[in-house]
Structures are given as C-alpha cells and as structure tokens.
Write an enzyme that holds these catalytic residues in place. Sequence first.
Site, mmCIF file in Angstrom:
data_model
loop_
_atom_site.group_PDB
_atom_site.id
_atom_site.type_symbol
_atom_site.label_atom_id
_atom_site.label_comp_id
_atom_site.label_asym_id
_atom_site.label_seq_id
_atom_site.Cartn_x
_atom_site.Cartn_y
_atom_site.Cartn_z
ATOM 1 C CE LYS A 166 -4.039 -1.973 2.311
ATOM 2 N NZ LYS A 166 -5.076 -1.793 3.330
ATOM 3 C CG LEU A 221 4.592 7.409 24.256
ATOM 4 C CD1 LEU A 221 3.074 7.530 24.162
ATOM 5 C CD2 LEU A 221 5.063 7.843 25.645
ATOM 6 C CG ASP A 251 -8.149 0.451 3.761
ATOM 7 O OD1 ASP A 251 -8.926 -0.392 3.277
ATOM 8 O OD2 ASP A 251 -6.905 0.363 3.659
ATOM 9 C CB ALA A 268 -5.419 0.307 10.387
ATOM 10 C CG ASN A 292 1.216 1.969 19.330
ATOM 11 O OD1 ASN A 292 0.511 0.993 19.073
ATOM 12 N ND2 ASN A 292 2.417 2.122 18.815
HETATM 13 P P1 ATR Z 1 -1.539 -1.681 10.153
HETATM 14 O O1 ATR Z 1 -0.836 -0.968 9.045
HETATM 15 O O2 ATR Z 1 -2.512 -2.727 9.682
HETATM 16 O O3 ATR Z 1 -2.165 -0.740 11.122
HETATM 17 P P2 ATR Z 1 0.926 -2.117 11.584
HETATM 18 O O4 ATR Z 1 1.498 -0.905 10.960
HETATM 19 O O5 ATR Z 1 1.756 -3.352 11.606
HETATM 20 O O6 ATR Z 1 -0.450 -2.553 10.907
HETATM 21 O O7 ATR Z 1 0.480 -1.726 13.080
HETATM 22 C C1 ATR Z 1 0.089 -2.673 13.975
HETATM 23 C C2 ATR Z 1 -0.256 -2.007 15.329
HETATM 24 O O8 ATR Z 1 -0.556 -3.055 16.224
HETATM 25 C C3 ATR Z 1 0.883 -1.214 15.941
HETATM 26 O O9 ATR Z 1 0.378 -0.098 16.605
HETATM 27 C C4 ATR Z 1 1.491 -2.211 16.930
HETATM 28 O O10 ATR Z 1 2.119 -1.635 18.038
HETATM 29 P P3 ATR Z 1 3.688 -1.175 17.983
HETATM 30 O O11 ATR Z 1 3.697 0.140 17.273
HETATM 31 O O12 ATR Z 1 4.099 -1.090 19.386
HETATM 32 O O13 ATR Z 1 4.399 -2.270 17.217
HETATM 33 C C5 ATR Z 1 0.243 -2.927 17.395
HETATM 34 N N1 ATR Z 1 0.594 -4.237 17.935
HETATM 35 C C6 ATR Z 1 0.919 -5.336 17.224
HETATM 36 N N2 ATR Z 1 1.180 -6.367 18.062
HETATM 37 C C7 ATR Z 1 1.009 -5.885 19.335
HETATM 38 C C8 ATR Z 1 1.124 -6.445 20.656
HETATM 39 N N3 ATR Z 1 1.466 -7.738 20.820
HETATM 40 N N4 ATR Z 1 0.852 -5.638 21.699
HETATM 41 C C9 ATR Z 1 0.495 -4.356 21.541
HETATM 42 N N5 ATR Z 1 0.376 -3.762 20.328
HETATM 43 C C10 ATR Z 1 0.622 -4.517 19.243
#
Ligand code: ATR
Length: 286
Positions: free
Chosen positions: A70, A159, A106, A136, A156
Amino acid sequence: MTDSIYKKACVIGDPIKHSRSPLIHNYWLQKYGISGEYSKEHILPSNLKQWFLQFAEQGYAGFNVTLPHKEIAYQLVECADDTAKAVGAVNTVWIENGIIHGGNTDVYGYLANLDAVLPHWEKQTSHAVIMGAGGAARGIVYGFIKRGIKKITVVNRTLEKADSLAKAFSSPLSQSTKVNASPWDDLNVILASADLLVNTTSLGMTGSAPLEIDLKCLHSAAIVSDIVYSPLETDLLRQARLCNLQTVSGLGMLLHQAVPGFEKWFGVRPEVDADLYTMIVADLNR
Ligand code: ATR
C-alpha cells in the site's frame, strides 16, 4: 447502466491467497449483471513497479492493493486523492483520462460502516480512543478529524509511534481536533472519558495474541469497534456486548471499502446488502 464490454479488475498482494475481495466484487458483478471478472494476482514487491507499467495492457481497469504494497503503491500512482495523501497509502487504483489514480478507501470503509450500524455515532462522540498507531490507525485519525471529532487519543505499545502519529495531524487540518498520544499503561484512565474505542492492532485476530483490556472503565453509552474481522466477534467485542455497550464489528469495513473501487472500475455504485454479508460470514466460518 451496465454495458456489454468485458471489464477486469483484481487485488494484488503478497501473500494474496487469503483475500476475500474477489468474493465481494464477483458477487456484485453477478448481482448487477455486469460482464466482467475480479481476480487475485500474486505480485512480489520486486515486481510491483513492472505491474504498474503493465496492468492496463493486460486489460485491467484497475485494482485493489493489499499488504505489503500500500505505501509503495502510493509512490507509484500518478495522482493520489486527499485521503491517500494524508494516510500515505493507496488501496485502490484506477485510470482516469489516461492517468493512473490512487485512492484510499479504507478510511471511507471504516466510517461508512459506523454510519450504517450506528447513524448517531458522531453526535455522541467527543472523545475517540484509538488503540494502535500503524497505517490503519493513521487512516482512522484522519477520518475522525474530517468528521470533526473534538478529541482523539492514540494509545500504543510503542509510545514514539503514537507521538509521531499525533504530531503528524496536529495542524493545520486538525484545527478543531486535538490529537494526543498515550502509553498503553494509561489505557484504563483514558477509557473513563472515551465515547468511542477502536482497536486497530492485530491483537485478538485469529492466530494473534489476545487483546487484554478491561472495559469496565467505559461509560454505559460508549461505542466499541474493532477492525479485526476474523473472528467476526473478537474478545473485545464480546466483552463489550456483555457489558451492554454498543458494538461495531470489523467485517463491515471490509465490505464498505470495496464500494468506491467497484464503482470506478465497473460503473455502478454497489450496495452492501445482507446477502453479501451472509456470504462472507459463511466463508469466514469455513
Ligand atoms: P496496520 O498498518 O494494519 O495498522 P501495523 O502498521 O503493523 O499494521 O500496526 C500494527 C499495530 O498493532 C501497531 O500499533 C502495533 O504496536 P507497535 O507500534 O508497538 O508495534 C500494534 N501491535 C501489534 N502487536 C502488538 C502487541 N502484541 N501488543 C500491543 N500492540 C501490538
């Protein structure tokens, strides 16, 4: 109006096998009696640029873009719409006046689903809390700002990512919206003033870690939504339902985001109807 010219569109990604987009678009092609097809194309990152050069020659009116393409697709289109520019990602590509256009539906899909399920959601939302700070979340922050939500808090695990997302939307677009960032550990305190809670992380998805959260801090009229749609009712939504809160599941976003692309490629604005919903649910449960 439909015509008899055979039209083609597809979804590209790596991997692509899991995509439900063909089910959605082929359902509409059949429903509206349009001569055409919507397929899946497995495109590796190394072939993405070449794909953009050749898709029209292969007869495609356009295509959807899914992970992990994307952001690069945003760079490759010749003209991006405002939402794609704000989010930095393209999920829908079409040709207009000989130019390759890219949009991000989206955001539209998320908001259109909320509008469909809870038409009054904006009136009762002063403070929206978004869990996650990835692509997202970025789109949903943009969408909430466009809808005039007064306060958004991005929570998040990392942070710094929430901080940079909040800063990216601090001006001038968001003049009437305050976007804050908060650490995950503050979630319970933040939930006390939340009117709408959205999960944009992968937590709670089939095969992923659970989302550990206690919704008791939410007020009784709060809305809880999840963009995860597999399982259809995530643990988050189940807990919200058991607390008698209003819930919005993720599948509707998937269905609604497909509407603008179908209209661009096939010339008919399709309806997200109950039969489509039932068909995708059956496929998810298979
Ligand atoms: P997308 O583009 O679909 O939003 P992404 O960019 O991979 O996917 O983002 C995933 C989100 O899920 C992130 O905010 C991630 O937190 P981090 O920025 O700390 O990585 C969050 N996320 C994924 N696994 C997680 C976990 N086990 N606990 C808390 N947050 C999680």
